[in-house]
Motif scaffolding. Structure first.
Motif, PDB file in Angstrom:
ATOM      1  N   ALA A  13       0.863  -1.184   0.000  1.00 18.26           N
ATOM      2  CA  ALA A  13       0.000   0.000   0.000  1.00 18.26           C
ATOM      3  C   ALA A  13       0.893   1.226   0.000  1.00 18.26           C
ATOM      4  N   ARG A  99      -3.322   2.739   4.925  1.00 24.44           N
ATOM      5  CA  ARG A  99      -3.877   2.033   3.767  1.00 24.44           C
ATOM      6  C   ARG A  99      -3.522   0.542   3.823  1.00 24.44           C
ATOM      7  N   GLU A 103      -6.095  -2.518   3.630  1.00 27.17           N
ATOM      8  CA  GLU A 103      -5.915  -3.547   2.589  1.00 27.17           C
ATOM      9  C   GLU A 103      -5.790  -4.928   3.222  1.00 27.17           C
ATOM     10  N   LEU A 109     -10.987   1.700   2.603  1.00 28.18           N
ATOM     11  CA  LEU A 109     -10.359   2.491   3.667  1.00 28.18           C
ATOM     12  C   LEU A 109     -11.382   3.182   4.565  1.00 28.18           C
ATOM     13  N   ASP A 350      -3.461  10.623  -4.899  1.00 33.24           N
ATOM     14  CA  ASP A 350      -3.823   9.912  -3.665  1.00 33.24           C
ATOM     15  C   ASP A 350      -5.220  10.351  -3.201  1.00 33.24           C
ATOM     16  N   THR A 352      -6.712   9.371  -0.257  1.00 32.96           N
ATOM     17  CA  THR A 352      -6.917   9.072   1.164  1.00 32.96           C
ATOM     18  C   THR A 352      -7.867  10.060   1.835  1.00 32.96           C
ATOM     19  N   HIS A 355     -11.502   9.258   1.796  1.00 29.78           N
ATOM     20  CA  HIS A 355     -11.871   8.210   2.756  1.00 29.78           C
ATOM     21  C   HIS A 355     -11.883   8.734   4.187  1.00 29.78           C
TER      22      HIS A 355
END
Ligand code: PGA
Ligand code: ZN
Length: 409
Positions: A13, A99, A103, A109, A350, A352, A355
């Motif tokens: 990740a 992450r 995963e 996430l 990205d 992230t 999430h």
């Protein structure tokens, strides 16, 4: 800079650190090489820190124990502003671990982050015109954004914003002033004054058919960028103001235009100005602290104590680790602040933060405009999350705004 972690089971990740053009002075340091290569923006020192001391400190740890891992990074760095390892090295590592944990559980996430708690799709604020440090100082206000407060779903919020973005492009074209886009994808601000930007945005909202309060304005003034010697200096207009007069300018804008949210209306070092604007407008306008708070829990608590804002912008790379980002968000929530997850002007693919906004139930998200794939990547990820939830999806909507002119749902 990107960090990739691989688990003993062979799952990999990555996390990618973004960067800001209009950084607050209290942010975690974005460690760059300096020197002639890459215009000084190289990250070989920061990468050396990841492959050297950071790897030595975290290899063998459990990625799922985010707090322990982040604590190890913080101790290893040992500097309050993360200048030794670099905030960029630390947040990329911290995001990669987050992450990897998700995963490894085979979970999206956001679901890993929520850990069973209720979540909402965030209310987006989306840039229509760029400005400030994101447009070569062409105009002083940094972001002219809209919030589709009457949208009933995230997908509808995007559709409404797309209408305004297109209408604004047409407004610029019809006046021969469409020159492309600024750093975050908003139209280039070819205005003679900040007010002309506000007028054009209001007209664009109306031209898109949302003049009845369905879509409202949000501004990131990023005032630290033009505060010098105790005065607010609008270089685009050749005018400058003491804090009292500047407050009158802001209050005037907020009474003449449908403004629901204002970020950093006063400089990060002008706490008195932030207090005054929050006292004057905070019952009807969301007053957001970005540079003021620097995604730091202690600074959030202090700002709350002195009523310097009523909402917190949350940028993971300002904090430097996921754990500290979470702590700043929780401190804001405890203070009764609204919370807005935010991207940077120097963004990457990205996703992230999309999430984090869902999984932490932040309520709002700011990612820049409705163009350029580093922006669209986040919006698209949220569309996927909303779709995957089907009829169980809950949209935060206007209720996510702090004490504001939010219309009845
Ligand atoms: P920055 O802009 O990433 O350049 O700091 C974003 C913001 O100020 O909110
Ligand atoms: Zn800002």
């Amino acid at each position: 800079m990107e960090v990739e972690l691989t688990s003993t089971r062979g799952i990999a990740a990555r996390g990618i650190a973004p960067a800001g053009a209009s950084k607050g002075s209290r942010e975690a340091i974005d460690l760059r090489d300096g020197g002639p290569a890459y215009g000084g923006f190289g990250v070989s020192r920061a990468l050396g820190n990841v492959n050297g001391p950071i790897a030595a400190a975290i290899l063998g740890r459990d990625a799922a124990d985010q707090e322990e891992l982040d604590r190890a990074l913080i101790e290893l760095d040992g500097a309050p502003n993360k200048s030794r390892l670099g905030g960029n090295a630390m947040i990329a590592t911290s995001m990669a671990a987050l992450r990897l944990a998700a995963e490894s559980e085979h979970l999206p996430l956001w679901r890993h982050l929520a850990a069973g708690a209720a979540v909402r799709l965030p209310l987006p604020e989306i840039q229509i015109f760029g400005g400030g440090a994101h447009a070569g100082g062409r105009i002083d206000i940094q972001d002219f954004l809209v919030i589709p407060v009457k949208a009933q779903s995230f997908a509808e919020a995007l559709a409404m914003t797309a209408d305004v973005y297109r209408a604004a492009g047409a407004q610029m074209s019809s006046r021969g002033r469409r020159y492309g886009v600024a750093d975050e994808g908003g139209w280039w601000p070819a205005f003679d004054s900040n007010e002309e930007g506000l007028e054009t945005l209001t007209r664009s909202i109306e031209a898109a058919g949302y003049g009845g309060g369905e879509v409202v304005i949000s501004l990131d003034i990023a005032a630290s960028e033009f505060y010098r010697d105790g005065r607010y200096r609008l270089s685009a207009e050749g005018r400058d103001f003491d804090p009292g007069d500047w407050l009158r300018v802001i209050a005037g804008w907020s009474s003449r235009f449908p403004i629901a949210s204002i970020e950093d209306p006063f400089a990060e070092d002008d706490a008195e100005g932030m207090r005054a604007v929050t006292a004057a407008l905070g019952d009807r306008v969301q007053i957001v602290g970005d540079d003021l708070l620097a995604t730091n829990a202690a600074r959030v608590r202090r700002a709350a104590e002195h009523a310097e804002c009523n909402a917190a912008l949350i940028k993971p790379n300002q904090a430097g680790t996921i754990t500290e980002t979470r702590q700043a968000l929780e401190a804001a929530r405890q203070a009764g602040f609204a919370t807005i997850l935010s991207a940077r002007s120097g963004e990457t693919e990205d996703v992230t933060i999309a999430h984090l906004a869902v999984g932490w139930n932040a309520g709002q998200l700011k990612v820049g405009s409705f163009a350029r794939s580093e922006r669209m990547a986040k919006w698209n990820e949220l569309l996927r999350i909303e779709e995957s939830l089907g009829s169980a999806a809950v949209f935060a909507g206007a209720a996510a705004l702090s004490a504001s002119r939010r219309p009845a749902p």
